[in-house]
Design an enzyme around this catalytic site. Structure first.
Site, short mmCIF file in Angstrom:
data_model
loop_
_atom_site.label_atom_id
_atom_site.label_comp_id
_atom_site.label_asym_id
_atom_site.label_seq_id
_atom_site.Cartn_x
_atom_site.Cartn_y
_atom_site.Cartn_z
N GLN A 78 -8.97 -3.53 9.37
CA GLN A 78 -8.57 -3.14 8.02
C GLN A 78 -9.79 -2.71 7.21
O GLN A 78 -10.44 -3.52 6.56
CB GLN A 78 -7.84 -4.28 7.31
CG GLN A 78 -7.25 -3.81 6.01
CD GLN A 78 -6.21 -4.76 5.45
OE1 GLN A 78 -5.90 -5.78 6.02
NE2 GLN A 78 -5.70 -4.41 4.30
N PHE A 79 -10.07 -1.41 7.25
CA PHE A 79 -11.25 -0.87 6.55
C PHE A 79 -11.13 -1.04 5.04
O PHE A 79 -12.14 -1.06 4.34
CB PHE A 79 -11.49 0.59 6.92
CG PHE A 79 -10.61 1.57 6.20
CD1 PHE A 79 -11.06 2.21 5.05
CD2 PHE A 79 -9.34 1.87 6.67
CE1 PHE A 79 -10.26 3.11 4.38
CE2 PHE A 79 -8.53 2.77 6.01
CZ PHE A 79 -8.98 3.40 4.86
N THR A 80 -9.92 -1.19 4.53
CA THR A 80 -9.75 -1.30 3.08
C THR A 80 -10.36 -2.57 2.50
O THR A 80 -10.50 -2.68 1.28
CB THR A 80 -8.26 -1.21 2.67
OG1 THR A 80 -7.55 -2.28 3.29
CG2 THR A 80 -7.66 0.12 3.08
#
Length: 149
Positions: A78-80
């Protein structure tokens, strides 16, 4: 490297209507890789996650780790987690690692997890995923390998 760690009684991840990972009794780990992260960050975070004493003992106290209960891990990229929304309304992801580096460190993290945890499941890197979980407690822990929080 950053992680949102949730103690779950069950969790699953689905991609394009196909369930690709499913666990019972363990931890859902949403994992973000930063631009400056290394294998050392992954090692630190994995050791911390596996050793967190956030499962109940026989007295109902959070005193046991994932390893103590022989629990499972569901690891989802999850890059967010590196989204910076301090200015404006659209988060900036400039602190997130480029996809090639992020995938390499994500895969490294998963491979290392497989060495110490019996049941490791994953999502699909860079896919649009739907995650279902029952957060047990609820217990949610935020971790950062640079100890920013």
């Amino acid at each position: 490297m950053r992680a949102v760690v949730q103690r779950v009684s069950r969790a699953s991840v689905t991609v394009e209507d196909q369930q690709v990972g499913k666990i019972r009794n363990g931890l859902l780990v949403l994992l973000g890789v930063g631009a400056d992260d290394t294998e050392q960050d992954a090692n630190y975070l994995l050791e911390k996650i596996c050793g967190l004493r956030i499962f109940d003992d026989s007295d109902g106290k959070m005193n046991l780790s994932l390893q103590d209960i022989n629990g499972a891990l569901l690891i989802v990229s999850q890059f967010t987690l590196f989204g910076d929304a301090r200015r404006g309304r659209r988060p900036s992801y400039s602190d997130a690692a480029e996809p090639q580096k992020a995938k390499s460190l994500y895969d490294y993290f998963v491979n290392e997890a497989n060495k110490t945890v019996k049941d490791v499941q994953t999502g699909v890197f860079q896919a649009m995923m739907q995650i279902e979980l029952v957060n047990n407690g609820p217990v949610t822990i935020l971790l950062d390998s640079r100890k920013l929080f």
